[in-house]
Scaffold this motif. Sequence first.
Motif, PDB file in Angstrom:
ATOM      1  N   ARG A  26       9.662 -41.353 -10.348  1.00 26.04           N
ATOM      2  CA  ARG A  26      10.764 -42.196 -10.814  1.00 26.04           C
ATOM      3  C   ARG A  26      11.925 -41.342 -11.306  1.00 26.04           C
ATOM      4  NH1 ARG A  26      12.283 -47.160  -9.612  1.00 26.04           N
ATOM      5  NH2 ARG A  26      10.062 -47.621  -9.489  1.00 26.04           N
ATOM      6  N   GLU A  27      11.608 -40.242 -11.965  1.00 28.25           N
ATOM      7  CA  GLU A  27      12.654 -39.332 -12.431  1.00 28.25           C
ATOM      8  C   GLU A  27      13.403 -38.722 -11.244  1.00 28.25           C
ATOM      9  OE1 GLU A  27      13.047 -35.271 -15.211  1.00 28.25           O
ATOM     10  OE2 GLU A  27      11.074 -36.026 -14.596  1.00 28.25           O
ATOM     11  N   THR A  30      15.806 -41.264  -9.762  1.00 29.36           N
ATOM     12  CA  THR A  30      16.973 -41.472 -10.628  1.00 29.36           C
ATOM     13  C   THR A  30      17.964 -40.320 -10.500  1.00 29.36           C
ATOM     14  OG1 THR A  30      15.625 -42.729 -12.210  1.00 29.36           O
ATOM     15  CG2 THR A  30      17.712 -41.840 -13.008  1.00 29.36           C
ATOM     16  N   ARG A  33      19.762 -40.556  -7.174  1.00 31.18           N
ATOM     17  CA  ARG A  33      20.769 -41.628  -7.243  1.00 31.18           C
ATOM     18  C   ARG A  33      22.007 -41.166  -8.004  1.00 31.18           C
ATOM     19  NH1 ARG A  33      19.479 -46.211 -11.376  1.00 31.18           N
ATOM     20  NH2 ARG A  33      19.933 -44.373 -12.660  1.00 31.18           N
ATOM     21  N   ASP A  34      21.801 -40.555  -9.170  1.00 29.32           N
ATOM     22  CA  ASP A  34      22.924 -40.160 -10.017  1.00 29.32           C
ATOM     23  C   ASP A  34      23.741 -39.025  -9.419  1.00 29.32           C
ATOM     24  OD1 ASP A  34      22.044 -42.092 -11.749  1.00 29.32           O
ATOM     25  OD2 ASP A  34      21.111 -40.707 -13.172  1.00 29.32           O
ATOM     26  N   ASN A  54      14.974 -52.293  -7.845  1.00 23.87           N
ATOM     27  CA  ASN A  54      16.271 -51.751  -7.454  1.00 23.87           C
ATOM     28  C   ASN A  54      16.189 -51.244  -6.019  1.00 23.87           C
ATOM     29  OD1 ASN A  54      18.183 -49.212  -7.215  1.00 23.87           O
ATOM     30  ND2 ASN A  54      19.028 -50.512  -8.833  1.00 23.87           N
ATOM     31  N   LEU A  57      16.815 -47.250  -5.496  1.00 19.33           N
ATOM     32  CA  LEU A  57      15.682 -46.449  -5.974  1.00 19.33           C
ATOM     33  C   LEU A  57      14.457 -46.652  -5.079  1.00 19.33           C
ATOM     34  CD1 LEU A  57      15.917 -46.927  -9.858  1.00 19.33           C
ATOM     35  CD2 LEU A  57      16.608 -44.938  -8.509  1.00 19.33           C
TER      36      LEU A  57
END
Length: 298
Positions: A26-27, A30, A33-34, A54, A57
Amino acid sequence: MELPKYHESFMPILETLKSEESLKSRELATIVRDNYYSDLPEELLTQKTSSGANVLLDRILWGKSYLKMGKFVSYPKRGLVQITDKGKKALEKGSLTLQDMQLDQDFINHRASVKTEKEDVIEVEKVEVESASPQDLIDSGFSTIEKEVKTELLEKLKELDPYYFEKVILILLKKMGYGDFIETSKSGDGGIDGIINEDKLGLEKIYTQAKRYNENKVREKDIRNFIGAMSGDTSKGVFITTSTFDDSAEKKAREAHHSIILIDGAKLVDLMHQYNVGVQVKTVYEVKELDNDFFEED
């Protein structure tokens, strides 16, 4: 602007992992994505699937799963992802497309490790969206997800402690409706790993043998030893493996006076998936249709 496809996240994922020893899934999603997609409109960044996940993600996580299939990344520990030497070479090359992945031998071997009973299923990446019906797309998507879950399940079984693997088999048979089971001693069991009752009252017994192999095939000798270890109170046995049976083993089982059922890795994960052993329901979708009866006038 539109959301990137899952395969368009291959390189961003590898770039993100190259300077990290490992990251939580999950990290990782993220960060990708960022760092790579933050310029997308807010309505795209927050877009949800019908189940509430989402979309972006979710696609990045699917990209990670495909990279794992091709051995561009690995899972060193539960929930963690790290880049492999193969993944670093892909970075040096500068590109990794969906076509590259589909032609990759590790990816091909991975997808072939679990056979599908639906021979006519269209792979989701090959489906023609314009010509496919909505039901075709749903079936294709579900088939792809199911295949990936089964493949990961088979990999997990091959990593298990052999004794725990034997217990998993007995739990599966219990879920399939057989009666109580008995685990045999972990040593000196003469080739018998467990005894299950064919019926709830225990009128008939079935012996089980479970071989947790990675690549080795079960041979004729293994079947012969299994049959030889069966006592006079039963003539029925189930031999389960995470790999496959060679031709001589299958022949021995067919020609034996005992009734011997052989379950290879592909069939095993089919059964575990069907009876919810080692897997759990993630999302439930409802597909509705018009209720014409509701509008019928009396």
